[in-house]
Motif scaffolding. Structure first.
Motif, mmCIF file in Angstrom:
data_model
loop_
_atom_site.group_PDB
_atom_site.id
_atom_site.type_symbol
_atom_site.label_atom_id
_atom_site.label_comp_id
_atom_site.label_asym_id
_atom_site.label_seq_id
_atom_site.Cartn_x
_atom_site.Cartn_y
_atom_site.Cartn_z
ATOM 1 N N SER A 290 0.798 -1.152 0.111
ATOM 2 C CA SER A 290 0.152 0.163 0.016
ATOM 3 C C SER A 290 0.926 1.350 0.125
ATOM 4 O O SER A 290 1.655 1.448 0.675
ATOM 5 N N THR B 279 -5.798 2.867 3.581
ATOM 6 C CA THR B 279 -6.009 1.724 3.275
ATOM 7 C C THR B 279 -6.911 0.926 4.525
ATOM 8 O O THR B 279 -7.997 0.211 4.481
ATOM 9 N N SER C 163 3.179 -3.470 5.098
ATOM 10 C CA SER C 163 3.694 -3.166 3.868
ATOM 11 C C SER C 163 4.977 -2.859 3.792
ATOM 12 O O SER C 163 5.303 -1.621 3.519
ATOM 13 N N LYS D 169 -1.017 1.734 -6.317
ATOM 14 C CA LYS D 169 -1.319 1.113 -5.014
ATOM 15 C C LYS D 169 -1.593 1.895 -3.769
ATOM 16 O O LYS D 169 -1.579 1.633 -2.775
#
Lengths: 748, 165, 350
Positions: free
Chosen positions: A214, A220, A239, A249
């Motif tokens: 991400s 997110t 991440s 992303k």
């Protein structure tokens, strides 16, 4: 802003050094763990079936065949998809688009998920998805810019108006003694990070853990919490590494939500990784554009008008309007400026930001039009740009926070050897008979800041821990942010432990807009400074310290020592100060954000000048970029090694835009026919020859305390035009569509 | 189907039961043998991210059915370094910044090791570029990759000479 | 991927008897496994022939011809010194195809039998007469890089192989064994033109297996003047838009014999026998080559009426002949078969 003076003294021991990547060993040994590398116990695999038409309805799927395949545990279709708590048409965060999560049987674009199959093995799930073999009621797809009526939508891109006008445009046209009126077309392009989008989702009661690449961890998590009706703090996201992002992303996508839903339904961890083919669908793309540029000059070759309009594609169900014409707002002085945006709704996935959104496409057209104008005026393209150099931002009248563009032009021209370039095209042939051309373009990219938070902890042993949920997608955040943090604490890099890439850390903000180093770096700097401030208070108040009583003079931290500002003889190791204060860690925090008044006062951009040499076979028309020199002014450079890599990467993206990237649609179904890396070309190693990226010195006291601008995207911006202009210079042919293909030169 | 494979992976002999003939070497390594260093970029032989050495030759693991490999020696990125000591290609990639995101890197490095062993490119940058063109790097670290392979080639050649002397 | 039986025969006899309708031979797998993943090919049984003995040799036969075992890998053949010296344009063509990794695996027989890269063939959701007889042809509405010679209303796909283009020019032969025993097929006849039956994409009968390729001794006589040229959308790792294999035997300053074949223009490598005849006895020069290419390609036409690919094929043929006339380089260029074959000097940079 007030501490810019002391910073110049404090900074430099780590920042500015070309240290190698801190994650280098992990990445070259295969131990860097990307999302899809995770393999929790009792893992299941999810694969989704994609629509192979762009418009219509799914009338039938062979769910029985899929369910009967050995190892299949779940076939999820619109008929049995468990409910979601959030509405997929809502946009829970700033970085959100409407998602497809099997709401109904409608097909809105090819590549849309139409079912999800979960199996005990990847092989089973893959075959299960294939066996569904969807049947459709198909309607004629609309995939070209002329396939639907244009409309206007506010905002274009991220929050800019659809139309921006400065000065009297009609008067500008009327005043022109010479003009060009040209249209340039850019193709739909797909990010295609080497790592496809992937998630490993694991529920523990109503708590959700995600391994998910991400560019915006906190957002997110918030999106996922929204869709699943749980508090945001119940979602954790790891991440640590992204296998490339380029804008794709930042947004949660429908397939992630489906995988998380499957994990909850089955109460087992689920892994889903998109196939390469699926990277041409629900993950955003650079929308195709058709841009019209009308430029006028007076008899002194001064621009009287830049009139830039653009038509771009978006989906039938969401709006992302590629803000290409805005690229003309910040660069050249002109009597009048106009940028107008419109869009058409097509049966495609929603476009989104892709490395240098707006600027890449807009600059491609603008820089070519500038070249055409210079040609018409009979002036060298570099000289023409210098004649129209803007000392204040033309679109706003604001002063630039800094602008070392003249120096970029000067150094670039010298390094490249621009002097003596023939004005006329088709004048240069190399020893092998290849037509040779030189072209150039100007690069501009804004330097926005978002919001980030960070914490720093000075440990009793004199080492430090710094934390922020920053994102390393290849730009080098693990390294450059640690360099900033180490300087803010006055420590060598190896005394600083840097934690990033996890949502439980302070919000590191978004890795996008080339603003991550500036934003997260500012937060880290503030956090470190906060610690040093506290340390100074401890020392000043401590009679046992050699620094006792000197608090008014101020302190600086260097090499693990706190010292009196301006008097290096009075200093004390951090560890000693902390030991006497009870041996407890000292914790500081900070935010990185640009105050609105600072943002208002100046126009803030990185700049650059790109020079390209292209060779073209006169009868086969195969092209090769043989030299490219990019010179950039981007404020303070934290790590020259990583910066060079970022800029070179950006320039190669320019090459890719100019010569390679184009998604092509099947006219019957609307499917993208070249949705793989054999058909959708990006450059390979042999395409990259003689590339050079240089930065010029630039102090910027306004962008942020650190003077950081950003280098992630600007490399792409001037490069497209430079290459196209070089092809014209080599061949005498103006190809006004991107990518420029062999067949275009053969046909022109 | 049930099949037993004998493979030597990174120097260790392993007997691997295989219940599905569809399993590729890539998915075998990543999903069944806990060796996820080898990456999946396209799964179709179009990007090189999955490059490993089979019996010393660089190949795309994604197009290789595991069932065909009985008796083979496989080297993956996890098996390249000698303990704490990096392979010259690995160090050169760090020094020349031959990567950014790092995702294609295991494949690039295994491909470079294979290329150097093939002995066709030497330290000629143009031949290195051509020889490394089966490995796509979307971050476009190609400039550093070429320098790294050139540098490692020279260092390995020197080391070989020293060994011989 | 559909489930299949995996069969690993130990001998050629075992392999032949293991074959059944719906089965596929597995060599290097670089094409078959890929198409099994897309679903364009769905064999019920995969017969792994890579362990068959004796098929991995490159031999010079007493008559001077060269016999290449079916399982010799592309890279092995291209880098075989004797082979590359005798048949330089074959080696150059091999090295211009795919990537180093793929060439290490792909077998020579597999290369001969590879399927078209037409995207509509590869994607099962598309209409394709070659994959699904009678379904229709989606490519016809979006021809792109299609055939300009020998296509039909049923199929406009091209054969993507580089290797076979010089093989056809040099009159290579495939040795084939099947249930009926041994036979030989000219490589030029291996891929039928589509006509109304594009699904018949090989001259092999079901169950037949290529055991070897043979290049005639005579083909060695072109070694001094033989080139392969391949025009691509990027500098490497791309299929051809057009390619040409050109070989000349020059005696006393005149062309004693010429060979010329084009790639990526038809469903099979396209030998230009008339062009070869036109050049015999003449002095090699660019004007002759241009004239020859012009004449021969007069019969080309493209499904969408576009001229660019015909122009490109013609220019590629003429250029390849010029390159051949200039002489085979001592070493295969750094960029094999590229128009950018000559090194670009740039002292500041690698």
């Amino acid at each position: 802003m007030s501490d810019t003076i002391s910073l110049s003294r404090r900074f430099g021991s780590n920042s500015g050094q070309p240290v190698t990547r801190r994650d280098g060993i992990a990445k070259v040994t295969g131990s860097a763990t990307f999302s899809a590398d995770n393999h929790p116990d009792s893992l299941l695999y999810a694969v989704y079936a994609t629509a192979t038409i762009a418009r219509g309805r799914v009338t039938r799927m062979d769910t029985a065949a899929a369910e009967a395949h050995p190892g299949i545990v779940l076939v999820m279709t619109p008929q049995n998809r468990p409910p979601l708590q959030g509405n997929p048409d809502d946009k829970p965060t700033f970085f959100s688009q409407r998602i497809e999560v099997l709401q109904d049987d409608t097909v809105r674009y090819a590549g849309q998920p139409v079912a999800l199959v979960v199996g005990e093995t990847l092989e089973a799930a893959t075959e299960g998805a294939r066996l569904l073999n969807p049947q459709y009621a198909m309607e004629k797809p609309r995939t070209g810019l002329d396939d639907a009526a244009a409309y206007t939508f506010e905002p274009a891109g991220f929050g800019t108006p659809a139309n921006t006008v400065h000065g009297d445009v009609e008067a500008g046209h009327a005043a022109a003694t010479a003009s060009v009126d040209v249209s340039y077309t850019t193709s739909a392009m797909y990010h295609n990070a080497m790592e496809t989008h992937a998630v490993v989702a694991k529920w523990n009661g109503d708590k959700l853990h995600l391994e998910l690449p991400s560019q915006a961890l906190t957002m997110t998590c918030h999106s996922m919490a929204y869709f699943f009706g749980i508090p945001p703090e119940n979602v954790t996201l790891s991440s640590p590494y992204l296998g490339g992002g380029f804008g794709s992303k930042a947004f949660p996508i429908g397939p992630y939500v489906l995988a998380v839903l499957a994990a909850r339904t089955l109460d087992r961890p689920v892994k889903l990784a998109l196939s390469r083919n699926q990277m041409f669908g629900p993950v955003g793309h650079r929308g195709a554009t058709r841009q019209r540029l009308r430029l006028g000059i007076d008899d002194q070759a001064a621009l009287t008008v830049i009139d830039h309009s653009g038509l771009s594609e978006t989906s039938t169900f969401d709006d992302f309007i590629e803000p290409a014409p805005n690229a003309s707002q910040g660069l050249y002085k002109a009597g009048a400026l106009r940028s107008t945006h419109s869009a058409v709704r097509l049966d495609i996935g929603t476009p989104g930001p892709m490395r240098a959104p707006g600027e890449a496409s807009g600059s491609a057209a603008l820089e070519c039009a500038m070249d055409e104008m210079a040609e018409k005026a009979g002036i060298d393209p570099l000289e023409f740009r210098l004649l129209n150099y803007a000392e204040i931002e033309p679109g706003t009248g604001k002063p630039y926070s800094s602008k070392a563009l003249r120096e970029c032009y000067r150094q670039g021209a010298e390094r490249f050897g621009w002097a003596g370039r023939p004005l006329q095209p088709r004048q240069m042939v190399d020893g092998d008979g290849m037509l040779t051309g030189w072209g150039m373009g100007t690069a501009l990219f804004p330097c926005p800041m978002f919001m980030a938070e960070a914490e720093a902890t000075l440990r009793p042993d004199g080492t430090a821990l710094v934390e922020t949920s920053a994102v390393d997608m290849g730009q080098g955040a693990w390294t450059s942010l640690a360099q900033i943090a180490a300087d803010s604490l006055g420590l060598p890099l190896d005394k600083v432990e840097f934690r990033a890439g996890h949502s439980s850390l302070p919000d590191g903000g978004v890795a996008g807009g080339s603003g991550h180093t500036a934003t997260a770096g500012s937060a880290l700097h503030a956090a470190g400074s906060d610690v040093i401030r506290q340390l100074g208070e401890l020392a000043a108040a401590d009679p046992a310290s050699p620094l006792h009583g000197s608090g008014n003079a101020g302190f600086v931290a260097r090499d693990g020592l706190l010292m009196v500002e301006g008097d290096d003889s009075r200093s004390e190791p951090f560890a000693d100060i902390l030991a006497r204060a009870g041996g407890v860690p000292l914790k500081g925090s900070g935010r990185g954000v640009r105050p609105p008044e600072a943002a208002e006062a100046h126009a803030m951009h990185s700049h650059g000048a790109v020079f390209a040499e292209v060779k073209v076979d006169s009868v086969l028309c195969q092209m090769r970029v043989t030299r490219m020199v990019g010179v950039f002014a981007a404020g303070r450079i934290i790590n020259p090694r990583l910066t060079e890599s970022q800029l070179l990467g950006g320039m190669i993206w320019g090459l890719s835009f100019a010569l390679h990237e184009e998604a092509r649609h099947d006219p019957r179904t609307g499917r993208i026919v070249n949705a793989d890396l054999a058909g959708y070309h990006v450059p390979v190693n042999a395409d990259v020859h003689g590339f050079e990226a240089i930065t010029v010195h630039e102090d910027d006291p306004h962008v942020n305390a650190l003077g950081i601008k950003g280098v992630g995207e600007i490399g792409t911006v001037g490069s497209v035009g430079a290459i196209a202009n070089a092809i014209w210079h080599a061949t005498g042919k103006r190809i006004r569509r991107f990518p420029i293909r062999i067949e275009d030169l053969l046909t022109a | 189907m049930s099949l037993s494979l004998s493979l030597t992976i990174n120097g260790a002999a392993r007997d691997i039961p295989l219940d599905d003939p569809r399993v590729t070497l890539l998915d075998l390594l990543r999903e069944r043998l806990a060796l996820p260093g080898t990456k999946k970029g396209c799964d179709r032989g179009q990007c090189g991210a999955c490059t490993v050495l089979i019996d010393g030759h660089r190949v795309n693991a994604c197009l290789t059915l595991a069932a065909t490999l009985d008796g083979a020696k496989i080297t993956t990125i996890e098996g390249l370094a000698d303990g704490e000591s990096l392979h010259p290609v690995q160090s050169a990639f760090i020094e020349h910044d031959g990567f950014q995101c790092g995702y294609c890197t295991p494949g690039q490095i295994m491909s470079a090791v294979g290329l150097i062993a093939e002995g066709q490119a030497g330290d000629d940058p143009e031949r290195i570029r051509e020889g490394m063109s089966g490995n796509i790097c979307r971050c476009s670290a190609y400039h550093g990759i070429t320098l790294a392979v050139q540098d490692a080639t020279r260092r390995m050649a020197t080391a070989e000479k020293d060994d011989a002397a | 991927m559909k489930l299949f039986d995996f069969i690993q025969p130990a001998t050629i006899d075992e392999a032949l008897s293991a074959w059944r309708p719906g089965a596929a031979w597995l060599g290097g797998g670089t094409n078959l496994v890929d198409l099994m993943k897309t679903g364009a090919m769905q064999p019920d049984a995969v017969i792994d022939i890579t362990r068959l003995p004796g098929l991995d040799r490159i031999e010079t036969l007493p008559d001077g011809s060269t016999r290449i075992g079916a399982l010799v890998r592309n890279a092995t053949l291209a880098h075989d010194r004797d082979f590359a010296a005798a048949y330089p344009m074959v080696a150059e063509a091999l090295l211009s195809g795919a990537s180093g990794q793929l060439r290490n695996v792909a077998t020579v027989a597999g290369n001969l039998l590879q399927k078209t890269r037409c995207p509509f063939f590869q994607e099962p959701a598309a209409l394709c007469n070659r994959r699904d007889p009678g379904a229709g042809c989606d490519a016809m509405a979006a021809p792109g890089n299609s055939a300009i010679l020998g296509w039909s209303d049923a199929c406009i796909a091209t054969n993507p192989s580089d290797f076979t283009v010089p093989l056809v020019a040099l009159e290579a032969v495939a040795e084939v064994r099947g249930p009926q025993g041994m036979r030989e097929i000219a490589v030029a006849d291996l891929q039928p033109l589509p006509g109304s039956t594009p699904e018949r994409d090989t001259a092999l009968e079901p169950g037949e297996l290529i055991l070897a390729l043979r290049l005639p001794a005579r083909a060695r006589s072109f070694a001094a003047h033989a080139r392969y040229l391949k025009v691509r959308e990027r500098t490497s790792f791309a299929f051809a838009l057009a390619s040409a294999a050109a070989a000349l035997r020059i005696e006393g300053g005149l062309i004693a014999e010429a060979r010329l074949a084009l790639g990526a223009v038809a469903a099979k490598p396209w030998r230009l026998a008339e062009a070869e005849a036109m050049m015999t006895g003449k002095a090699p020069d660019a004007a002759l080559f241009a004239e020859v290419a012009e004449a021969v390609l007069a019969m080309a036409n493209s499904p969408d009426g576009q001229k660019w690919k015909i122009d490109l094929a013609r220019n590629t043929a003429a250029r390849a002949l010029s390159m051949a006339a200039a002489g085979t380089p001592a070493r295969i260029p750094a960029l094999p078969a590229s128009p950018f074959g000559t090194r670009i000097e740039d002292p500041q940079h690698v």
